[in-house]
Scaffold this active site. Structure first.
Site, PDB file in Angstrom:
ATOM      1  N   TYR A  59       0.863  -1.189   0.000  1.00  0.00           N
ATOM      2  CA  TYR A  59       0.000   0.000   0.000  1.00  0.00           C
ATOM      3  C   TYR A  59       0.893   1.230   0.000  1.00  0.00           C
ATOM      4  O   TYR A  59       1.842   1.308   0.786  1.00  0.00           O
ATOM      5  CB  TYR A  59      -0.903   0.020   1.243  1.00  0.00           C
ATOM      6  CG  TYR A  59      -2.357   0.161   0.857  1.00  0.00           C
ATOM      7  CD1 TYR A  59      -2.818   1.329   0.250  1.00  0.00           C
ATOM      8  CD2 TYR A  59      -3.258  -0.875   1.058  1.00  0.00           C
ATOM      9  CE1 TYR A  59      -4.139   1.453  -0.140  1.00  0.00           C
ATOM     10  CE2 TYR A  59      -4.586  -0.757   0.666  1.00  0.00           C
ATOM     11  CZ  TYR A  59      -5.020   0.407   0.065  1.00  0.00           C
ATOM     12  OH  TYR A  59      -6.318   0.528  -0.325  1.00  0.00           O
ATOM     13  N   GLU A  61      -0.288   4.995  -0.443  1.00  0.00           N
ATOM     14  CA  GLU A  61      -1.072   6.207  -0.736  1.00  0.00           C
ATOM     15  C   GLU A  61      -0.159   7.419  -0.712  1.00  0.00           C
ATOM     16  O   GLU A  61       0.700   7.535   0.169  1.00  0.00           O
ATOM     17  CB  GLU A  61      -2.151   6.396   0.331  1.00  0.00           C
ATOM     18  CG  GLU A  61      -3.459   5.727  -0.011  1.00  0.00           C
ATOM     19  CD  GLU A  61      -4.542   6.023   1.008  1.00  0.00           C
ATOM     20  OE1 GLU A  61      -5.578   5.382   0.935  1.00  0.00           O
ATOM     21  OE2 GLU A  61      -4.333   6.893   1.890  1.00  0.00           O
ATOM     22  N   ASP A 205      -6.313  13.329 -25.448  1.00  0.00           N
ATOM     23  CA  ASP A 205      -6.505  11.963 -24.961  1.00  0.00           C
ATOM     24  C   ASP A 205      -5.785  11.037 -25.939  1.00  0.00           C
ATOM     25  O   ASP A 205      -6.345  10.614 -26.948  1.00  0.00           O
ATOM     26  CB  ASP A 205      -7.995  11.631 -24.860  1.00  0.00           C
ATOM     27  CG  ASP A 205      -8.201  10.249 -24.248  1.00  0.00           C
ATOM     28  OD1 ASP A 205      -7.195   9.552 -24.021  1.00  0.00           O
ATOM     29  OD2 ASP A 205      -9.367   9.880 -24.008  1.00  0.00           O
ATOM     30  N   THR A 231      -3.125   5.742 -22.022  1.00  0.00           N
ATOM     31  CA  THR A 231      -3.096   4.408 -21.418  1.00  0.00           C
ATOM     32  C   THR A 231      -1.677   3.873 -21.589  1.00  0.00           C
ATOM     33  O   THR A 231      -0.937   4.321 -22.474  1.00  0.00           O
ATOM     34  CB  THR A 231      -4.075   3.428 -22.115  1.00  0.00           C
ATOM     35  OG1 THR A 231      -3.787   3.416 -23.515  1.00  0.00           O
ATOM     36  CG2 THR A 231      -5.520   3.834 -21.900  1.00  0.00           C
ATOM     37  N   LYS A 234      -2.173  -1.015 -24.875  1.00  0.00           N
ATOM     38  CA  LYS A 234      -2.280  -0.742 -26.316  1.00  0.00           C
ATOM     39  C   LYS A 234      -0.879  -0.787 -26.969  1.00  0.00           C
ATOM     40  O   LYS A 234      -0.050  -1.583 -26.566  1.00  0.00           O
ATOM     41  CB  LYS A 234      -2.982   0.597 -26.563  1.00  0.00           C
ATOM     42  CG  LYS A 234      -4.399   0.661 -25.915  1.00  0.00           C
ATOM     43  CD  LYS A 234      -5.184   1.827 -26.416  1.00  0.00           C
ATOM     44  CE  LYS A 234      -6.625   1.856 -25.974  1.00  0.00           C
ATOM     45  NZ  LYS A 234      -6.886   2.121 -24.565  1.00  0.00           N
ATOM     46  N   ARG A 240      -1.936  -2.833 -18.154  1.00  0.00           N
ATOM     47  CA  ARG A 240      -3.172  -2.056 -18.264  1.00  0.00           C
ATOM     48  C   ARG A 240      -3.097  -0.943 -17.236  1.00  0.00           C
ATOM     49  O   ARG A 240      -2.902  -1.200 -16.041  1.00  0.00           O
ATOM     50  CB  ARG A 240      -4.387  -2.932 -17.986  1.00  0.00           C
ATOM     51  CG  ARG A 240      -4.522  -4.104 -18.942  1.00  0.00           C
ATOM     52  CD  ARG A 240      -5.894  -4.674 -18.851  1.00  0.00           C
ATOM     53  NE  ARG A 240      -6.842  -3.639 -19.208  1.00  0.00           N
ATOM     54  CZ  ARG A 240      -7.245  -3.380 -20.448  1.00  0.00           C
ATOM     55  NH1 ARG A 240      -6.754  -4.083 -21.452  1.00  0.00           N
ATOM     56  NH2 ARG A 240      -8.107  -2.436 -20.707  1.00  0.00           N
TER      57      ARG A 240
END
Ligand SMILES: Cc1ncc(COP(=O)(O)O)c(C=O)c1O
Length: 412
Positions: A59, A61, A205, A231, A234, A240
């Site tokens: 974790y 954050e 984008d 992203t 692709k 991903r």
């Protein structure tokens, strides 16, 4: 392939044979059918190894040096490496590599620049806009007032006059350029000019094209856009996930829009895998790959046109192309089903000015497998044969098997 190796090591198979069977079946599906989905690729074994690494347990954050959890020294090192590699690869002042997906990146870009109710000018969904560009089923359409531009009915190219007219009429707070299906290069300088004229932010984008930008075969939006969303899967061939690039002056707003505004803990294993992918994308081998992706897409487009399909804009500058199979007597939806039965996996897409749906194909995955222009011509002929009903699906499947057998996604 790595997933198979893990299963062969018997870890998952012994503990969870039910899931192991599912993963093996998916590995088999991916390696014995043709992956022509424009958004997909085969990540390298190194990327997959990072995804399956101990950082999946961590974790973290916050951001490097300012975390809400202890024990983040190696998470910090991995994230710093990913950020530095992304900045260098794209020549950006600032990179945020925490966005969980392309949609999360777009959400964060809107959160950084806009207020609910603001007007945004983006490509309309029937013309190739993404869900996050104003779909009523998505946060974008619910929280913002989207105006959609489109492509010219004759040429299939972005209708610049319409973009300019809509910008002047609606005075949007942001203009979005980028698409899920546009096969030609986007003229970022034009969109910058339109945005400047009406005092709007420009958001690029680049989810689809960012891998081509990394490989230096598509123009970069970085010098023009206030924020670039992308992203990392692709063509870029990473895990991903999402990424945001911007200048120093928006860095704080972008980071706060990702965490804590739209996300909680960063997925550190994915960030490590992004670092690996950025490292791979900076190599001459990746640039050569990107060139082959585009050459293959052009050959595939030419092959499909020669077989009688109506290829939008007459070809492509990128990894993707769209085509209407109607001249062969079949609509997009039934075409996708028939091709799937023949082992050729691809998507349907909207046809801006036609009836029904077309087909969207991409060459990122088959190029990773090592296929070249001869194979693209063969795939175009096979695809048309299936759609015309001249090639039985069992015969087509055998041809696909022969191709995928010669070009396995994970040799050895
Ligand atoms: C232009 C564009 N934006 C955003 C996205 C969303 O990415 P994700 O599916 O990772 O949320 C996509 C995905 O295909 C896309 O093509």
């Amino acid at each position: 392939m790595p997933v198979t190796q893990t299963l062969e090591a018997d870890v998952l198979r012994r503990q969870d044979p039910e899931l192991a069977e599912i993963l093996l079946a998916e590995a088999h599906r991916q390696s014995t059918t043709l992956q022509l989905t424009a958004a997909e690729n085969f990540a390298s074994p190194a990327v997959l190894a990072a995804l399956g690494s101990p950082l999946a347990n961590k974790y973290a954050e916050g951001y490097p040096g300012a975390r809400h959890h202890g024990g983040c020294e190696f998470a910090d090192a991995a994230e710093r490496l990913a950020v530095e590699r992304a900045r260098a690869l794209f020549g950006a002042e600032h990179a945020n590599v925490q966005a969980h997906s392309g949609s999360s990146a777009v959400l964060a870009a809107y959160a950084a620049l806009l207020r609910p109710g603001d007007t945004v000018l983006a490509m309309g969904l029937p013309h190739g806009g993404h869900l996050t560009h104003g779909s009523p089923a998505n946060f974008s359409g619910r929280w913002f007032d989207f105006v959609g531009y489109g492509v010219d009915a004759e040429t299939g190219l972005i209708d610049r006059d319409q973009v300019r007219t809509l910008a002047r009429a609606h005075r949007p707070k942001a203009v979005v350029c980028g698409s899920i299906a546009y096969p030609r290069h986007i003229d970022h300088a034009f969109f910058r000019e339109v945005a400047d004229e009406v005092g709007a932010y420009l958001i690029a984008d680049a989810a689809h094209t960012v891998g081509l930008v990394a490989g230096r075969v598509a123009p970069s939006p970085v010098p023009y856009a206030d924020i670039v969303c992308a992203t990392t899967h692709k063509v870029l061939r990473g895990p991903r996930g999402g990424m945001i690039l911007c200048g120093d002056e928006l860095a704080g707003r972008v980071d706060r829009a990702v965490f804590p505004f739209t996300q909680g803990g960063a997925q550190m294993h994915t960030i490590a895998a992004k670092a690996v992918a950025f490292g791979e994308a900076a190599t001459p081998a990746f640039a050569a790959y990107a060139r082959r992706v585009v050459a293959n897409a052009r050959t595939l487009a030419a092959g499909l046109a020669a077989q009688g399909l109506a290829v939008t804009t007459g070809g492509t500058d990128t990894h993707l192309l769209t085509a209407d199979p109607a001249p062969l007597g079949v609509d997009g939806r039934s075409a996708r089903g028939r091709l799937a039965a023949a082992g050729m996996v691809l998507d349907c897409c909207a046809l801006p000015h036609g009836d029904g749906r077309g087909l969207r194909l991409g060459t990122a995955a088959v190029t990773t497998q090592g296929m070249g222009e001869a194979e693209m011509t063969r795939i175009a002929a096979l695809l048309a044969g299936v759609l015309r009903g001249r090639t039985e699906s069992t015969r087509a499947r055998a041809e696909v098997r022969e191709l995928t057998g010669r070009f396995p996604p994970y040799p050895g």
